[in-house]
Scaffold this motif. Sequence first.
Motif, mmCIF file in Angstrom:
data_model
loop_
_atom_site.group_PDB
_atom_site.id
_atom_site.type_symbol
_atom_site.label_atom_id
_atom_site.label_comp_id
_atom_site.label_asym_id
_atom_site.label_seq_id
_atom_site.Cartn_x
_atom_site.Cartn_y
_atom_site.Cartn_z
ATOM 1 N N LEU A 55 0.826 -1.213 0.000
ATOM 2 C CA LEU A 55 0.000 0.000 0.000
ATOM 3 C C LEU A 55 0.849 1.247 0.000
ATOM 4 C CD1 LEU A 55 -1.598 1.103 3.356
ATOM 5 C CD2 LEU A 55 0.372 -0.418 3.334
ATOM 6 N N ASP A 75 -4.983 5.378 -0.804
ATOM 7 C CA ASP A 75 -6.075 6.214 -0.297
ATOM 8 C C ASP A 75 -6.414 7.272 -1.337
ATOM 9 O OD1 ASP A 75 -6.385 5.556 2.772
ATOM 10 O OD2 ASP A 75 -4.247 5.500 2.330
ATOM 11 N N PHE A 100 -8.826 2.679 -0.670
ATOM 12 C CA PHE A 100 -9.315 2.728 0.707
ATOM 13 C C PHE A 100 -10.313 3.869 0.849
ATOM 14 C CE2 PHE A 100 -4.812 1.125 1.358
ATOM 15 C CZ PHE A 100 -5.197 -0.209 1.307
ATOM 16 N N ARG A 140 -11.265 13.988 11.312
ATOM 17 C CA ARG A 140 -11.590 13.380 10.014
ATOM 18 C C ARG A 140 -13.044 13.650 9.638
ATOM 19 N NH1 ARG A 140 -8.392 7.747 9.433
ATOM 20 N NH2 ARG A 140 -8.456 8.429 7.271
ATOM 21 N N LYS A 192 -14.728 2.219 5.109
ATOM 22 C CA LYS A 192 -13.947 2.361 6.340
ATOM 23 C C LYS A 192 -14.559 3.445 7.209
ATOM 24 C CE LYS A 192 -10.421 5.550 4.537
ATOM 25 N NZ LYS A 192 -9.063 5.685 4.014
ATOM 26 N N HIS A 193 -14.366 3.416 8.482
ATOM 27 C CA HIS A 193 -13.566 2.496 9.294
ATOM 28 C C HIS A 193 -14.573 1.837 10.213
ATOM 29 C CE1 HIS A 193 -11.138 5.997 8.068
ATOM 30 N NE2 HIS A 193 -10.099 5.207 8.066
ATOM 31 N N ARG A 243 -8.674 8.343 17.164
ATOM 32 C CA ARG A 243 -8.203 7.077 17.745
ATOM 33 C C ARG A 243 -8.191 7.085 19.264
ATOM 34 N NH1 ARG A 243 -5.819 7.198 12.600
ATOM 35 N NH2 ARG A 243 -5.393 5.122 11.759
ATOM 36 N N MET A 251 -12.381 -1.748 6.005
ATOM 37 C CA MET A 251 -11.246 -1.517 6.902
ATOM 38 C C MET A 251 -11.808 -1.327 8.302
ATOM 39 S SD MET A 251 -8.318 1.473 6.742
ATOM 40 C CE MET A 251 -7.856 1.121 5.060
ATOM 41 N N ASP A 311 -6.514 -1.415 9.956
ATOM 42 C CA ASP A 311 -5.951 -0.106 9.654
ATOM 43 C C ASP A 311 -4.462 -0.168 10.016
ATOM 44 O OD1 ASP A 311 -5.589 2.493 8.912
ATOM 45 O OD2 ASP A 311 -7.296 3.273 10.025
ATOM 46 N N TRP A 312 -3.775 0.887 9.701
ATOM 47 C CA TRP A 312 -2.320 1.029 9.815
ATOM 48 C C TRP A 312 -1.809 0.593 11.188
ATOM 49 C CZ3 TRP A 312 0.961 2.659 5.948
ATOM 50 C CH2 TRP A 312 2.220 3.145 6.318
ATOM 51 N N MET A 336 -2.638 -4.748 7.687
ATOM 52 C CA MET A 336 -1.847 -3.608 7.189
ATOM 53 C C MET A 336 -0.710 -3.462 8.188
ATOM 54 S SD MET A 336 -3.226 0.275 6.538
ATOM 55 C CE MET A 336 -4.499 -0.077 5.364
ATOM 56 N N TRP A 368 -4.896 14.480 2.612
ATOM 57 C CA TRP A 368 -4.865 13.431 1.588
ATOM 58 C C TRP A 368 -4.850 14.044 0.180
ATOM 59 C CZ3 TRP A 368 -3.847 8.786 3.551
ATOM 60 C CH2 TRP A 368 -4.402 8.380 4.765
ATOM 61 N N GLU A 373 -6.252 12.772 10.492
ATOM 62 C CA GLU A 373 -5.869 11.843 11.562
ATOM 63 C C GLU A 373 -5.288 12.586 12.776
ATOM 64 O OE1 GLU A 373 -4.260 8.040 10.321
ATOM 65 O OE2 GLU A 373 -4.573 8.576 8.249
HETATM 66 C C1 BGC Z 1 -5.901 5.636 8.053
HETATM 67 C C2 BGC Z 1 -6.724 4.958 6.979
HETATM 68 C C3 BGC Z 1 -5.881 4.751 5.739
HETATM 69 C C4 BGC Z 1 -4.629 3.987 6.105
HETATM 70 C C5 BGC Z 1 -3.739 3.708 4.914
HETATM 71 C C6 BGC Z 1 -4.555 4.981 8.263
HETATM 72 O O1 BGC Z 1 -3.741 5.696 9.107
HETATM 73 O O2 BGC Z 1 -6.632 5.647 9.260
HETATM 74 O O3 BGC Z 1 -7.868 5.719 6.687
HETATM 75 O O4 BGC Z 1 -6.623 4.096 4.766
HETATM 76 O O5 BGC Z 1 -3.894 4.735 7.051
HETATM 77 O O6 BGC Z 1 -3.128 4.837 4.449
#
Ligand code: BGC
Length: 755
Positions: free
Chosen positions: A79, A117, A166, A180, A221-222, A235, A265, A300-301, A333, A440, A518
Amino acid sequence: MMKVFNKIYVSGVLFLASLPVFSQHDSKVEALLQKMTLEEKVGQMSQVTIDIFTDLKTYELKDSMLRKGILDYKIGSILNTWDNVAHSKEAWSILVRKLQMYTQKTRMKIPLVYGVDAIHGVTYTDKATLFPQEIAMAATFNRDLVHRGAEVCAYEARAGSLPWNFSPVLDLGIDARWPRFWETFGEDPYLASAMATEMTKGYQGNDPNNIDKYHIAACAKHFLGYSAPVSGKDRTPAIISENVLREYHLPAFRAAVNTGISSFMANSGLINGIPVHASHYLLTDLLKTELGFKGVIVTDWMDIENLYKRDRVATSSKDAVRMVVNAGIDMAMIPYNFEFCKNLIELVKEGAVPMSRIDDAVRRILKMKMELNLFDHPYDNTKEYPLFGSKDFEKASYNAAAEAITLLKNTHNVLPLSRDKKVLVCGPNANSMRTLNGGWSYSWQAEKTAKFTEQYNTILEAIQNKIGKQNVNYVPGVSYVEGGKYWEEKETGIADAVEKAQKVDYVVLCVGENTYTEKPGDLQDLSLSEFQIRLATELAATGKPVILVLNEGRPRIISKFENKMAATVLAYLPGNFGGDALADILFGDVNPSGKIPYTYPRYSHSLVNYWHKYSEEQVKAEGMYNYESDYSPLYEFGSGLSYTTFKYTDLKLSKNEISEDENQQVSVTVTNTGNVSGKESVLLYLSDLYASLAPDMKRLKGFDKINLQPGESKTVTFILSKKELSFVNIDNKTIAEPGEFEVKVGDLKARFLLK
Ligand code: BGC
């Protein structure tokens, strides 16, 4: 033979038919699975970031790492972009081609699935068509625009051989503090569900079992409840009762499942103390079993590690792997190392994770790869995508921005402005492509946007193009700190702006936020910054009409000065053509038609959604106690003015009484009573007047966008079925209770009885 719900599309409409069928891919998947070793299966379940394969100085792929990741660990997915920046579609194609060629050296020759993304157009591809962010797309209330945006994104992603996105974000935007918020379709479950369906279809096309070379796999997501942390910070823990989860947070995800979305996700956070990644109930019982989701759930990450290192529900990294895989996660991930693979192999050998769970996960992953036809076409040919970045695509993005931008206030019809007047443009958002796009964009936090957006117009440039540079003066007054945190600002000539304001006819003041997403976008104070408030207040004191333009991802509190503004225009994060669309609205070439998809709060401590309970609006009761409550948003959900006027008449119900299995047909006539043509989003609200759980005051249950010439009328019809009349009761059951319902459309109301 397995009995599954087969999805059939008839003229773009999805029907669910309970037909006994095999997926055409099932037998191939089984055949592959039979041949795979445990190591190969676990590899398929692993996703790592491209950064670990890339030399960040030369951008070359490192052979030693390819060998390790693809040959030794047999990973199934990669990714993200490399070096956190956008690259050309050609560079992407070369990269993906090389990676896919490398998979041919493996025993099973299973192609990778590459995920990015691309949340508002292909974020990490230079010259791709970036659209308004989801919150703005919601404001259009136009399903076709959302569908088209996703379709363009899919095509352009494929131009760079990128088959997995994503997106969409289907979290509900119910808390303005959440960083977000702007990635969502706003606070209404019905609107979010409708847009979830459109976006999924736009990405995937009409046959989720065969996603052609112009479409991509989408990822809802999410899942679930990510957008409602108690603190408003990303988070952090949420406390959500199950009936609330099901009533508000679930519908958009359910709509995505019903549209055949390929993947989900999981939510990074905790609900009621349980990390969602570890919740068998949410991932398996609810999503896979109850909703019947047949696709891939990706973490998720780094969220497996988080169960151990952050949330401390797992006692080691290995224990965390056991928890998430047993809970129902199909792909990890990871993203930086291969510990997951080692741990999972051991866990299976020790009997702590059953082989049946591994097979279920791998089946889902292989099926997605087959649906994407990756086995036959592991990469695409850039040359087959001549429409990439075309005028036609740009127009789709512009149209979305033009229908999103929302006119909230227009005192004495100060707008539209006449072109022969002098204008002062001010504010930190006036000359920034970065803030028009939001997070993004070209990089994660969008700080590199300016390098890629020379060809597009900022708000300032678009106004200059419209009325000539000689009629436009520009003083930012306040600026964001280059290279700083998103909230860092400096004063850059407030006095100068005030002085220049004296010499013009109008001031266009562009305020809001710099870009974030985020954790870096967490917020301490919902109020607009002090510098920006000062700028606005001092400009207003000049007595010149100030047109307030809000370019922000979430509603920052502006009540200290907004009443002094002549007009308020909410631009959201309107994308690369947002400047042009805004200028067209300000000068009357476009009649605004956006409606706000959330409640704009007046005060930081009054964050109440429109669908609140009656107790949020109590009037003074008899006796000595004052139980009055102050529900007083600055702008209500669905607000939005036009340069024309619309009259609603003839609200009609097909029946005064219906039974549970009957539909209620509602019609209303809308007439353009002004002098210019205009688009109107007709919103239908329903109130269940009495219910066993305190009912919401009203809920959106239908919308349609129409275009009317001056004097023209149209009749809009909505169908209300049991589904629209239902709510989730305290036993978490979706039920429709007998009793009276009230329908509200425009300023009209009508009641009917459910027997
Ligand atoms: C985000 C996701 C994103 C993923 C991959 C995460 O930190 O929460 O929304 O798809 O990273 O980049």
